[in-house]
Design an enzyme around this catalytic site. Structure first.
Site, mmCIF file in Angstrom:
data_model
loop_
_atom_site.group_PDB
_atom_site.id
_atom_site.type_symbol
_atom_site.label_atom_id
_atom_site.label_comp_id
_atom_site.label_asym_id
_atom_site.label_seq_id
_atom_site.Cartn_x
_atom_site.Cartn_y
_atom_site.Cartn_z
ATOM 1 N N THR A 8 38.174 44.515 39.734
ATOM 2 C CA THR A 8 39.645 44.344 40.107
ATOM 3 C C THR A 8 39.915 42.826 40.447
ATOM 4 O O THR A 8 40.799 42.390 40.086
ATOM 5 C CB THR A 8 40.121 45.448 41.163
ATOM 6 N N ASP A 64 43.460 53.869 39.220
ATOM 7 C CA ASP A 64 41.949 53.558 39.351
ATOM 8 C C ASP A 64 41.573 54.629 40.536
ATOM 9 O O ASP A 64 40.278 54.873 40.234
ATOM 10 C CB ASP A 64 41.992 52.196 39.999
#
Length: 468
Positions: free
Chosen positions: A75, A216
């Site tokens: 990320t 996510d």
């Protein structure tokens, strides 16, 4: 006789250029980029979930999915890439967690004070900061890494720190594992309401970056084939994409705003992650090294004199599902090699395999972080607005490093040195839809040179007139 000095001339030129750029930025359409952490491109392209608003973007705008991400497909590195156009080896955030051998300090993403320490981010400048230096305004909502610079965005949502925590005072961090973190529990629609408040203010931002932390969470916990993940994909389609479109339409902004939708990485699933674990403690002495990253990629920092011993012990393991690299042997095409924060030894498991020191009994059913040369790790890219073509599908693979020069063009600012290519993606813009525009782009650098020539001529003529 009055003669204007060279120093004054330079100051006038800089001031003129600054205000000209600021005026040029104000004349551009606002740009919003929204990132959906872990949004799988296959889920959208194969219609595995109900996503009418993503479908709407594809119909009336541009679809460049799947977009190639950068290594590692984590990320923080990929979000910094989107706003700088740099590979992680260039912008320096080489993983979600890493060791810096010069600072002798470990960086942790998200919740840790090092995430807000500018020394870890000093190798790059995000587009929102460049825009502000050019006289523009930005709004950044929860975007990973936004707090790592000396200057903050014009508009932003501040992180929440644990009681007593002061990132400037190490004594306040003792025995605390969570320092400062944004409020991920804030509803998505509330985040958009605040963004709309910025856009409707007297001095609205020309650029907005909004981060959405789903799907996510669901992908990790349940896997991307799960009902939970697919339902969350539908939810962000409705409560983020649909709600944003609704609010822009209500405020008569929809047709004047350019919007880009992206994600940061893909996912792979594990039917039983316990059966695909490679355990380092079975092969090397844990006291002989420091591991700063585990699971889908492993960073090993050997103790002095232990590098070759560790390398030999790992490379003689009879397991075909992982590869060990010395730093100098990491493949160049990964663009993850030339930085002091890249470890001396890198252990890379095969897709759907994991590496730990000891057995992890309750590991998640989905993961990412593998090298970006695997399409399962790629991301989404959709765009619509006055600058973008309608119903256009990119035939050439777009890279996440290309997003930055594209956004610089849309904002009318000169990009800083980067690894992306505007030439590869300009075809998605209406102004480059036909050959008549080929070679017709006027650079900001050329604009500045023209201003210099004009002003110098005027000043010379003025000086000459005063001397007659």
């Amino acid at each position: 006789m009055f003669v204007i000095s060279l120093s004054l001339t330079i100051q006038l030129l800089l001031a003129w250029n600054y205000f000209s750029m600021a005026k040029g930025i104000d004349d551009k359409n606002p740009l919003i980029i929204v990132s959906f952490d872990g949004m799988l491109w296959k889920t959208l392209q194969q219609n595995l979930s109900h996503t009418p608003n993503f479908d709407y973007f594809a119909k009336v705008g541009v679809n460049a999915s799947p977009m190639q991400t950068v290594t590692p497909t984590s990320t923080w590195p990929n979000h910094i890439t989107l706003l700088t156009g740099l590979y992680s080896e260039s912008h320096g955030i080489v993983a979600n967690s890493f060791w810096d051998p010069v600072y002798k300090e470990r960086y942790y993403y998200d919740y840790h004070c090092t995430n807000y320490d500018p020394k870890f981010y000093n190798s790059s400048e995000p587009i929102w900061l460049t825009l502000q230096k050019r006289g523009g305004r930005s709004g950044v909502y929860f975007w990973p890494g936004y707090g790592g610079y000396e200057e903050r965005p014009t508009y932003y949502e501040k992180e929440n720190c644990s009681p007593g925590v002061n990132c400037s005072d190490p004594a306040t961090l003792v025995n605390k594992t969570r320092h400062c973190v944004v409020n991920y529990s804030e509803p998505f629609q509330s985040r958009i309401d605040k963004v709309m408040g910025w856009l409707k203010s007297d001095k609205p931002p020309q650029f907005v970056a909004l981060y959405i932390d789903e799907p996510d969470w669901k992908g990790h916990r349940y896997g991307t084939n799960s009902t939970e993940y697919l339902n969350m994909t539908s939810e962000v389609d409705r409560t983020v994409v649909g709600y944003l479109l609704e609010k822009l339409r209500e405020n008569k902004m929809l047709e004047s705003v350019n919007i880009i939708l992206v994600s940061d990485h893909g996912f792979v699933n594990f039917a039983d992650p316990g059966k695909r674990q490679i355990l380092l403690n079975n092969y090397i002495d844990p006291s002989s090294y420091m591991a700063t990253q585990l699971d889908a990629q492993v960073h090993i920092w050997p103790k002095e004199g232990k590098l070759n011993e560790i390398y030999i012990n790992l490379t003689k393991v009879k397991n075909p599902h992982f590869t060990v690299y010395k730093k100098e042997d990491i493949p160049e095409n990964l663009h993850w090699k030339h930085n002091r924060r890249i470890p001396p030894l890198w252990v890379q498991p095969d897709l759907q395999w994991l590496v730990f020191q000891e057995f992890e009994a309750n590991y998640s059913l989905g993961d990412h972080g593998y090298p970006a040369d695997n399409r399962d790790m790629w991301a989404i890219f959709y765009a619509r607005g006055p600058a973008f073509r309608k119903g256009f599908v990119m035939s050439e693979t777009m890279k996440s490093v290309d997003v930055y020069p594209l956004m610089c063009h849309l904002l009318g600012i000169e990009p800083l040195p980067n690894n992306g290519s505007f030439d590869k993606v300009k075809v998605m813009l209406t102004e480059f839809a036909s050959d008549r525009n080929k070679g017709g782009q006027e650079s900001l650098h050329g604009n500045f040179i023209l201003k210099v020539a004009v002003l110098m001529s005027l000043l010379l003529a003025f000086n000459f007139a005063l001397q007659i």
